[in-house]
Design an enzyme around this catalytic site. Structure first.
Site, PDB file in Angstrom:
ATOM      1  CD  GLU A 190       4.637   0.192   5.439  1.00 45.43           C
ATOM      2  OE1 GLU A 190       4.877   1.405   5.607  1.00 45.43           O
ATOM      3  OE2 GLU A 190       4.205  -0.562   6.321  1.00 45.43           O
TER       4      GLU A 190
ATOM      5  CE1 TYR B 195       1.181  -0.378   4.336  1.00 46.32           C
ATOM      6  CE2 TYR B 195      -0.157   1.586   4.567  1.00 46.32           C
ATOM      7  CZ  TYR B 195       0.785   0.719   5.076  1.00 46.32           C
ATOM      8  OH  TYR B 195       1.332   0.953   6.309  1.00 46.32           O
TER       9      TYR B 195
ATOM     10  CG  ASP C 193       2.755   4.256   5.708  1.00 48.18           C
ATOM     11  OD1 ASP C 193       2.023   5.214   6.019  1.00 48.18           O
ATOM     12  OD2 ASP C 193       3.355   3.562   6.549  1.00 48.18           O
TER      13      ASP C 193
END
Lengths: 509, 65
Positions: A106, A99, A101
Site C-alpha cells: 500500500e 508498507y 497492508d
C-alpha cells in the site's frame, strides 16, 4: 474554505507473481516494499512506524470495539518482529507511507490540501510501485502490480480517501447527507469492471469496481460487511478538534479528471455539511441495493428512489449537489478560488457529458474510457462479455508497467485528458507537499533520515547522537509543519541536535 | 488550472436543451473514436497477454480493506 482541506488517498495494489497464483501475497508485498526501500537507502527492517497514537477500533459513533470481537485483519496497529519482511513499513521523503497492508503493498499519500495535489501525490505512488516492479523484474519472473480494486473472483482491496473535518460536525449529519452522494458519485469516479457480482459470475460490465462489495450503510469494518460510510475514528490529529473521515467506497482512478472530481466534489459536499447548508432531504430509500443498481447500468438510466418518493438518475442527484455547492461557494466568495473553480468547472462539464451521452466522457472518466475500448473489441471480434480476453483487458488496464498497462499506453497516446504534468508527478516521488505537516515529515526523512527512528502521521521520533533518550516530536496539527512554518528552520539546522534545539526554542510543529 | 471565472451549474432537464459549450465537440469526439478505433485496438493487441484465459485465471488476490 471552498474545496481546500487536508486530504489524502491510500491505495492497496493488486499483486501477482506470474505462474504462481497462490504465492504468499504478504511475502510478495514485503518484497515490493523492501525492493523500493533498499534502493533508496531507507531502513525497511526497522519497521519505522510509531503506532502510539493509532486506534483503528475506535468508532466515530462514540464507542470502542473490544479487541476480542475484532477480526484479525482489523488490527492494523499490531506488528511483528523487526526482521519480518511481511511487516515492511517505511516513510518516504515525499511524506508518504509505503508498507504491507494485509496481503497488498500500500502507498498512503502524504497529506495534501487540494484535490490537485491529491492527484499528483497519488500518481507519484504509481511511479513508486512502477520502480519497485522494475527492480524486482531483475530476478525473473518478477512481481507485477495492478492499481485496481477487485480480482474478479470474489476479493476486493481498497483505495481509501481521507478528509480532515471539524469534530463539531455531528456524525449523523455526515451519514445523512453523504450517503446519497456516495450512491451516485460512482458515475463520475468509477473505474469500470468486467463482470457483475463480487465473483463476476454474471457476464456484463459495470461502472464501479467496488460497489458490489458493500453490504451495509454505516459501520466500522473495512474488510468484511463493508459500509457505505465507514465510522473508523482515528483522527491522527488533535481529537477534540478534528475528525478524519475515512472513505472506503471509492475506486482507484487512473484518469485525472475522475480523480480530481473524486476528491474535489467530496470535499465540497463535506463543506456543505459542515456549514449546515443542505436543508432538504436527499435520503435514499435503499442505499446499498441502489448503489449496486446504479453500478450495473452504464446507460445511466437507473433511478434512485428517495425517501420522499422522488425518483432521480444518479446524474440528476449529482446535479442537485452541484447546485447546492455552487450556491454555497457563491455566498462564501470561495467560488473564484482557483482550485474550487477548477473542480466546479469539471464537475459541470462531466455531468453535462454524462447526461448527454455517457460515452462522450471517455477522456475524463475511467469507466467510460474502459467501456469504449471493451466495446470496440466486442464490435471488432464479436466477443461476448464472458470472453476471457475482455477480462484480461480489464485487469491489464491497471498494470503499473508503462509498456504493459493499457491505461498507460492510452494516456501516452493522448486519449485521456491530463490535468497535471509528468514533471510534477515525478517531482512528487521525492518531494513532499508544502502546505501540510507532510512537508516537515518528508524534509526530516530527507535531511535527517539516519536520525529518524520512527514516524507516524502525527509524530516523529528522533535519536540525537550522544543522548540516551529519544525525542518524540508531536505533529497533532495537520496544517502546521508546512514549508512556511518549518522550511527556514530546517534550512538553518546543521545537524539533528541543532534541529531539536531550534524546535525546542520555538515549537513550530 | 481553470480560470478564475465562476461557473454556475445549471441542471439540464429536458432533451430540448443541449450542452452550450461542447455539443459539437461530443459528436466530433465520437467520429474520431470511430475513425481511429482500429489504431486503438492495434495498440492494445500489441501488449495483451497472449494466453488471456490463463492470465485471468492466475490473477488471484487476497481480500484487503
Amino acid at each position: 474554505m471552498g474545496v481546500r482541506r487536508v486530504m489524502g488517498i491510500e491505495t492497496e495494489y493488486g499483486i501477482s507473481l506470474q505462474g504462481a497464483p497462490h504465492a504468499n501475497p504478504m511475502v510478495l508485498s514485503g518484497q515490493v516494499v523492501t525492493a523500493y526501500a533498499q534502493a533508496h537507502g531507507i531502513r525497511a527492517a526497522r519497521g519505522s512506524w510509531d503506532y502510539a497514537d493509532e486506534a483503528p477500533l475506535r468508532d466515530a459513533r462514540g464507542f470502542d470495539m473490544g479487541r476480542g470481537v475484532a477480526h484479525p485483519s482489523q488490527l492494523t496497529d499490531e506488528w511483528g518482529s523487526d526482521d519480518d519482511p511481511t511487516m515492511a513499513n517505511v516513510v518516504l521523503t515525499n511524506g508518504a507511507r509505503l508498507y504491507v497492508d494485509h496481503a497488498h503493498p500500500e502507498y498512503s499519500s502524504p497529506e495534501v490540501d487540494t484535490p490537485r495535489d491529491g492527484l499528483i501525490w497519488d500518481r507519484a505512488g504509481e511511479l513508486v510501485m512502477q520502480e519497485a516492479v522494475r527492480r524486482l523484474a531483475a530476478s525473473p519472473p518478477g512481481i507485477n502490480l495492478y492499481k485496481n480494486n477487485a480480482d474478479g473472483k470474489g476479493s476486493s482491496y481498497g483505495t481509501h480517501e481521507n478528509y480532515l473535518m471539524r469534530r463539531s460536525t455531528p456524525f449523523a449529519e455526515i451519514v445523512r447527507h453523504l450517503t446519497p452522494f456516495f450512491v451516485a458519485r460512482q458515475v463520475m469516479c468509477g473505474s469500470g469492471r468486467v463482470g457483475i457480482g463480487v465473483d463476476s459470475k454474471v457476464p456484463g460490465f459495470q461502472i464501479a469496481q467496488r460497489s458490489d462489495f458493500f453490504e451495509v450503510e454505516v459501520g466500522l469494518e473495512t474488510t468484511l460487511k463493508r459500509p457505505i460510510i465507514n465510522t473508523r475514528d482515528e483522527p491522527h490529529a488533535t481529537a477534540d478538534r478534528y475528525r478524519r473521515l475515512h472513505v472506503i467506497i471509492g475506486d482507484a482512478n487512473h484518469a485525472d479528471v475522475a480523480g480530481l472530481l473524486k476528491l474535489g466534489t467530496t470535499s465540497l459536499v463535506l463543506e456543505l455539511i459542515e456549514a449546515g447548508a443542505i436543508r432538504e432531504s436527499l435520503t435514499v430509500r435503499h442505499p446499498v441495493a441502489t448503489l449496486q443498481a446504479i453500478s450495473h447500468d452504464p446507460t445511466l438510466a437507473a433511478l434512485i428512489e428517495l425517501e420522499d418518493g422522488r425518483k432521480l438518475t444518479a446524474v440528476q442527484l449529482l446535479w442537485r449537489y452541484a447546485e447546492l455547492v455552487a450556491g454555497h461557494v457563491e455566498r462564501t466568495g470561495e467560488g473564484s478560488e482557483p482550485h474550487t473553480a477548477e473542480v466546479m468547472q469539471w464537475w459541470t462539464q462531466v455531468l453535462t457529458k454524462l447526461e448527454t451521452d455517457p460515452m462522450s466522457a471517455a477522456r475524463e472518466v475511467d469507466w467510460v474510457g474502459k467501456l469504449a475500448v471493451l466495446q470496440a473489441y466486442r464490435d471488432r471480434d464479436g466477443m461476448e462479455w464472458h470472453d476471457p480476453r475482455l477480462k484480461a483487458i480489464d485487469i491489464q488496464w491497471s498494470d503499473v508497467r508503462p509498456d504493459k498497462g493499457i491505461f498507460s499506453k492510452l494516456r501516452a497516446a493522448g486519449r485521456f485528458t491530463e490535468l497535471v504534468t509528468a514533471d510534477e508527478v515525478q517531482a512528487a516521488v521525492t518531494s513532499p507537499p508544502e502546505e501540510t505537516r507532510a512537508y516537515f515529515r518528508g524534509r526530516m526523512l530527507d535531511q535527517f533520515g539516519d536520525a529518524v527512528v520512527a514516524a507516524s502521521w502525527d509524530s516523529l521520533i528522533v535519536e540525537v547522537p550522544g543522548q540516551r533518550a529519544l525525542h518524540r516530536i508531536p505533529m497533532m496539527e495537520p496544517q502546521r509543519g508546512t514549508r512556511a512554518h518549518v522550511g527556514p528552520l530546517l534550512d538553518a539546522s546543521s545537524d539533528i541536535a541543532d534541529l531539536v534545539d531550534r524546535l525546542r526554542a520555538d515549537e513550530p510543529t | 488550472m481553470a480560470g478564475q471565472e465562476q461557473i454556475r451549474p445549471t441542471r439540464r432537464g429536458g432533451d430540448d436543451e443541449g450542452p452550450d459549450s461542447d455539443g459539437g465537440q461530443v459528436s466530433a469526439t465520437k467520429a474520431n473514436l470511430d475513425q481511429d478505433v482500429d489504431g486503438l485496438l492495434d495498440e492494445i493487441d500489441g501488449v495483451l497477454e497472449s494466453n488471456a484465459e490463463e492470465f485471468v485465471k492466475s490473477f488471484v488476490q487476497k481480500g484487503g480493506q
